[in-house]
Design an enzyme around this catalytic site. Sequence first.
Site, PDB file in Angstrom:
ATOM      1  N   LYS A 184       1.069  -8.063  -4.395  1.00  0.00           N
ATOM      2  CA  LYS A 184       0.548  -6.782  -4.892  1.00  0.00           C
ATOM      3  C   LYS A 184       1.638  -5.893  -5.484  1.00  0.00           C
ATOM      4  O   LYS A 184       1.376  -5.104  -6.387  1.00  0.00           O
ATOM      5  CB  LYS A 184      -0.211  -6.054  -3.782  1.00  0.00           C
ATOM      6  CG  LYS A 184      -1.558  -6.710  -3.494  1.00  0.00           C
ATOM      7  CD  LYS A 184      -2.481  -5.796  -2.732  1.00  0.00           C
ATOM      8  CE  LYS A 184      -3.899  -6.328  -2.715  1.00  0.00           C
ATOM      9  NZ  LYS A 184      -4.052  -7.503  -1.826  1.00  0.00           N
TER      10      LYS A 184
ATOM     11  N   GLU B 109      -7.512   2.835  -4.866  1.00  0.00           N
ATOM     12  CA  GLU B 109      -8.521   2.495  -3.863  1.00  0.00           C
ATOM     13  C   GLU B 109      -7.886   1.443  -2.958  1.00  0.00           C
ATOM     14  O   GLU B 109      -6.985   0.729  -3.359  1.00  0.00           O
ATOM     15  CB  GLU B 109      -9.755   1.893  -4.548  1.00  0.00           C
ATOM     16  CG  GLU B 109      -9.663   0.397  -4.879  1.00  0.00           C
ATOM     17  CD  GLU B 109      -8.633   0.033  -5.945  1.00  0.00           C
ATOM     18  OE1 GLU B 109      -8.209   0.924  -6.708  1.00  0.00           O
ATOM     19  OE2 GLU B 109      -8.242  -1.149  -5.997  1.00  0.00           O
TER      20      GLU B 109
ATOM     21  N   SER C 149       0.026 -16.050  -1.344  1.00  0.00           N
ATOM     22  CA  SER C 149      -0.032 -14.691  -1.904  1.00  0.00           C
ATOM     23  C   SER C 149       0.574 -13.637  -0.983  1.00  0.00           C
ATOM     24  O   SER C 149       1.019 -12.583  -1.439  1.00  0.00           O
ATOM     25  CB  SER C 149      -1.484 -14.320  -2.223  1.00  0.00           C
ATOM     26  OG  SER C 149      -2.307 -14.476  -1.079  1.00  0.00           O
TER      27      SER C 149
END
Length: 396
Positions: free
Chosen positions: A87, A109, A376
Amino acid sequence: MAETSGRFGVHGGQYIPETLMNAVIELEKAYDFYKNDPDFNRELTELFNEYAGRPSRLYYAEKLTKALGGAKIYLKREDLNHTGSHKINNVLGQALLAKKMGKTRLIAETGAGQHGVATATAAALLNMECVVFMGKEDTERQALNVYRMRLLGAEVIPVTTGTATLKDAVSEAMREWTARIDDTHYCLGSVMGPHPFPTIVRDFQAVISREIKSQMLEKEGRFPDAVIACVGGGSNAMGSFYHFIGDESVRLIGCEAAGRGIDTFETAATINTGRLGIFHGMKSYFCQDKYGQIAPVYSISAGLDYPGIGPEHAHLHDIGRAEYVPVTDEEAVEAFEFLSKTEGIIPAIESAHAVAHAMKIAPQMDKNQIIVITVSGRGDKDCAAIARYRGEDIHE
Ligand SMILES: *Cc1c(COP(=O)(O)O)cnc(C)c1O
């Protein structure tokens, strides 16, 4: 305009209220300029390398390979990035872009809190104000991440509308952006939403496949036979696939969270169970009830329980370039435990969905074939939940 911009086949577009058009047009113009600006790219590369710890390793998982007895398996270690997942690639890109645009405030969000923490991190680094919208339900389930965001200087606003979860937080962030375009950038967390977000987020995450390509050529002198990644909104998968889309010999496999199974209502497997629809500014596939309302979704993995999928994935599915397979909670938990024991690497439960599928197909593949699995994120955050799944109650 709304009918032609940012299409991937029939998917994508800009299904947004007129009041949001100015914001997305301003963003698209700025992005079109900065994506080719050498200074912007130099600064972003420096943030990636010096702050996030890129390039991430492409690790030959020899023990996993031997244990499965088929294809040679490499792990793309996005779990080693600062903040523990892919991210950070997207938020550093968007925060830098926002800064160049003269914005002083980031809003975001978040569902489980991972994207909120990443955004708060980038805001702290780049001296920006940060406000994170989070469903009230989620703020209670993810109290630790709420603390982290506040520690990093962000304000967390609990959202009480709708089901008080991720989809309501997205709606609230969009509303807030409409009200305050002057100083605010909406840092969207995956390859979804109205154009240009699916393209912007993909481009910032594409560093993953750019690195896999050159690392693979260096280590093996050729491309892999398959690239496997988990899919929530689809950003780590899109980033892992992007530079291989033109290389037809490379199978691209996205792993969706099937939850308790795709024949139950407790699932989040969008391609496998969803239908075409329009939500959050885009046309794509969504989990829907028989009236076409967005259905509640479920997965053991908080990062994968979004009821939609990015429009470019929907298109890659339509044209048959990528495959999207369901992986259940049980299979993901087994893979979580298996990778931990064989390689000493605890993957995020999201990433464990990709590991689980590799465990299915690797034994059927030839020893001279190669699989790359994108890990990830790291799994420290999931240990208490997985222990609970196995019937052990540990306190965090
Ligand atoms: C958020 C998250 C995901 C899901 O998001 P995508 O946009 O589908 O990549 C997957 N893995 C981890 C570790 C995450 O934090």
